[in-house]
Design a protein around this motif. Sequence first.
Motif, PDB file in Angstrom:
ATOM      1  N   ARG A  74       0.837  -1.205   0.000  1.00  0.00           N
ATOM      2  CA  ARG A  74       0.000   0.000   0.000  1.00  0.00           C
ATOM      3  C   ARG A  74       0.873   1.256   0.000  1.00  0.00           C
ATOM      4  N   PHE A  75       1.901   1.255   0.833  1.00  0.00           N
ATOM      5  CA  PHE A  75       2.820   2.394   0.872  1.00  0.00           C
ATOM      6  C   PHE A  75       3.550   2.539  -0.465  1.00  0.00           C
ATOM      7  N   ALA A  76       4.008   1.434  -1.030  1.00  0.00           N
ATOM      8  CA  ALA A  76       4.734   1.483  -2.300  1.00  0.00           C
ATOM      9  C   ALA A  76       3.844   1.985  -3.434  1.00  0.00           C
ATOM     10  N   ALA A  77       2.591   1.591  -3.451  1.00  0.00           N
ATOM     11  CA  ALA A  77       1.663   2.062  -4.487  1.00  0.00           C
ATOM     12  C   ALA A  77       1.429   3.568  -4.347  1.00  0.00           C
ATOM     13  N   ALA A  78       1.282   4.036  -3.115  1.00  0.00           N
ATOM     14  CA  ALA A  78       1.107   5.478  -2.884  1.00  0.00           C
ATOM     15  C   ALA A  78       2.363   6.232  -3.303  1.00  0.00           C
ATOM     16  N   TRP A  79       3.521   5.646  -3.061  1.00  0.00           N
ATOM     17  CA  TRP A  79       4.793   6.250  -3.455  1.00  0.00           C
ATOM     18  C   TRP A  79       4.882   6.382  -4.969  1.00  0.00           C
ATOM     19  N   GLU A  80       4.532   5.305  -5.654  1.00  0.00           N
ATOM     20  CA  GLU A  80       4.567   5.320  -7.120  1.00  0.00           C
ATOM     21  C   GLU A  80       3.615   6.388  -7.671  1.00  0.00           C
ATOM     22  N   GLU A  81       2.446   6.496  -7.073  1.00  0.00           N
ATOM     23  CA  GLU A  81       1.475   7.514  -7.493  1.00  0.00           C
ATOM     24  C   GLU A  81       2.023   8.918  -7.248  1.00  0.00           C
ATOM     25  N   GLU A  82       2.656   9.107  -6.113  1.00  0.00           N
ATOM     26  CA  GLU A  82       3.259  10.412  -5.785  1.00  0.00           C
ATOM     27  C   GLU A  82       4.314  10.786  -6.831  1.00  0.00           C
ATOM     28  N   LEU A  83       5.135   9.829  -7.200  1.00  0.00           N
ATOM     29  CA  LEU A  83       6.169  10.078  -8.208  1.00  0.00           C
ATOM     30  C   LEU A  83       5.563  10.443  -9.563  1.00  0.00           C
ATOM     31  N   GLU A  84       4.474   9.795  -9.918  1.00  0.00           N
ATOM     32  CA  GLU A  84       3.852  10.026 -11.219  1.00  0.00           C
ATOM     33  C   GLU A  84       3.086  11.340 -11.284  1.00  0.00           C
ATOM     34  N   GLN A  85       2.471  11.757 -10.182  1.00  0.00           N
ATOM     35  CA  GLN A  85       1.531  12.869 -10.232  1.00  0.00           C
ATOM     36  C   GLN A  85       2.081  14.217  -9.803  1.00  0.00           C
ATOM     37  N   ASP A  86       3.157  14.252  -9.058  1.00  0.00           N
ATOM     38  CA  ASP A  86       3.652  15.531  -8.540  1.00  0.00           C
ATOM     39  C   ASP A  86       4.623  16.176  -9.517  1.00  0.00           C
ATOM     40  N   ALA A  87       4.230  17.303 -10.066  1.00  0.00           N
ATOM     41  CA  ALA A  87       5.043  18.007 -11.063  1.00  0.00           C
ATOM     42  C   ALA A  87       6.365  18.511 -10.472  1.00  0.00           C
ATOM     43  N   ASP A  88       6.369  18.888  -9.204  1.00  0.00           N
ATOM     44  CA  ASP A  88       7.609  19.342  -8.573  1.00  0.00           C
ATOM     45  C   ASP A  88       8.647  18.229  -8.546  1.00  0.00           C
ATOM     46  N   ASP A 102       8.948  15.971 -10.773  1.00  0.00           N
ATOM     47  CA  ASP A 102       9.469  15.799 -12.132  1.00  0.00           C
ATOM     48  C   ASP A 102      10.744  16.612 -12.325  1.00  0.00           C
ATOM     49  N   THR A 103      10.723  17.843 -11.837  1.00  0.00           N
ATOM     50  CA  THR A 103      11.891  18.708 -11.950  1.00  0.00           C
ATOM     51  C   THR A 103      13.051  18.143 -11.140  1.00  0.00           C
ATOM     52  N   LEU A 104      12.763  17.729  -9.920  1.00  0.00           N
ATOM     53  CA  LEU A 104      13.803  17.143  -9.075  1.00  0.00           C
ATOM     54  C   LEU A 104      14.334  15.856  -9.692  1.00  0.00           C
ATOM     55  N   ASP A 105      13.442  15.077 -10.300  1.00  0.00           N
ATOM     56  CA  ASP A 105      13.842  13.816 -10.916  1.00  0.00           C
ATOM     57  C   ASP A 105      14.836  14.039 -12.047  1.00  0.00           C
ATOM     58  N   GLU A 106      14.682  15.139 -12.764  1.00  0.00           N
ATOM     59  CA  GLU A 106      15.627  15.442 -13.846  1.00  0.00           C
ATOM     60  C   GLU A 106      17.017  15.731 -13.292  1.00  0.00           C
ATOM     61  N   LEU A 107      17.069  16.337 -12.122  1.00  0.00           N
ATOM     62  CA  LEU A 107      18.348  16.671 -11.494  1.00  0.00           C
ATOM     63  C   LEU A 107      18.946  15.486 -10.738  1.00  0.00           C
ATOM     64  N   SER A 108      18.085  14.772 -10.028  1.00  0.00           N
ATOM     65  CA  SER A 108      18.552  13.658  -9.200  1.00  0.00           C
ATOM     66  C   SER A 108      17.409  12.677  -8.956  1.00  0.00           C
ATOM     67  N   PRO A 109      17.319  11.637  -9.758  1.00  0.00           N
ATOM     68  CA  PRO A 109      16.245  10.655  -9.556  1.00  0.00           C
ATOM     69  C   PRO A 109      16.201  10.079  -8.129  1.00  0.00           C
ATOM     70  N   PRO A 110      17.341   9.751  -7.512  1.00  0.00           N
ATOM     71  CA  PRO A 110      17.264   9.244  -6.135  1.00  0.00           C
ATOM     72  C   PRO A 110      16.678  10.265  -5.153  1.00  0.00           C
ATOM     73  N   ALA A 111      17.000  11.538  -5.346  1.00  0.00           N
ATOM     74  CA  ALA A 111      16.462  12.577  -4.462  1.00  0.00           C
ATOM     75  C   ALA A 111      14.949  12.689  -4.627  1.00  0.00           C
ATOM     76  N   ALA A 112      14.456  12.575  -5.845  1.00  0.00           N
ATOM     77  CA  ALA A 112      13.012  12.619  -6.085  1.00  0.00           C
ATOM     78  C   ALA A 112      12.328  11.431  -5.421  1.00  0.00           C
ATOM     79  N   GLU A 113      12.933  10.257  -5.524  1.00  0.00           N
ATOM     80  CA  GLU A 113      12.353   9.072  -4.901  1.00  0.00           C
ATOM     81  C   GLU A 113      12.349   9.204  -3.383  1.00  0.00           C
ATOM     82  N   GLN A 114      13.401   9.754  -2.822  1.00  0.00           N
ATOM     83  CA  GLN A 114      13.466   9.944  -1.373  1.00  0.00           C
ATOM     84  C   GLN A 114      12.429  10.952  -0.896  1.00  0.00           C
TER      85      GLN A 114
END
Length: 71
Positions: free
Chosen positions: A31-45, A47-59
């Motif tokens: 349940r937590f992992a699914a919410a995490w995946e949704e957060e990664l997909e839906q939050d535009a902010d 996306d910007t962080l992911d371009e700079l540092s994917p691990p930082a966006a995941e954290q």
Amino acid sequence: MSSDMVERFLAALDPAHREVIGGKARAEQERFAAAWEEELEQDADLDTLDELSPPAAEQEAARRVVERLTD
């Protein structure tokens, strides 16, 4: 749900949260992992962080999910 997603989610957590979430039942971890995946997909902010540092966006997404679902 793929165990890989749960493992990725747990890896993105800080050590204290990893221990807490890692001790939960598998269904709860998923349940937590699914919410995490949704957060990664839906939050535009993130996306910007992911371009700079994917691990930082995941954290950051993991931190937000844990705060939201444990409060």
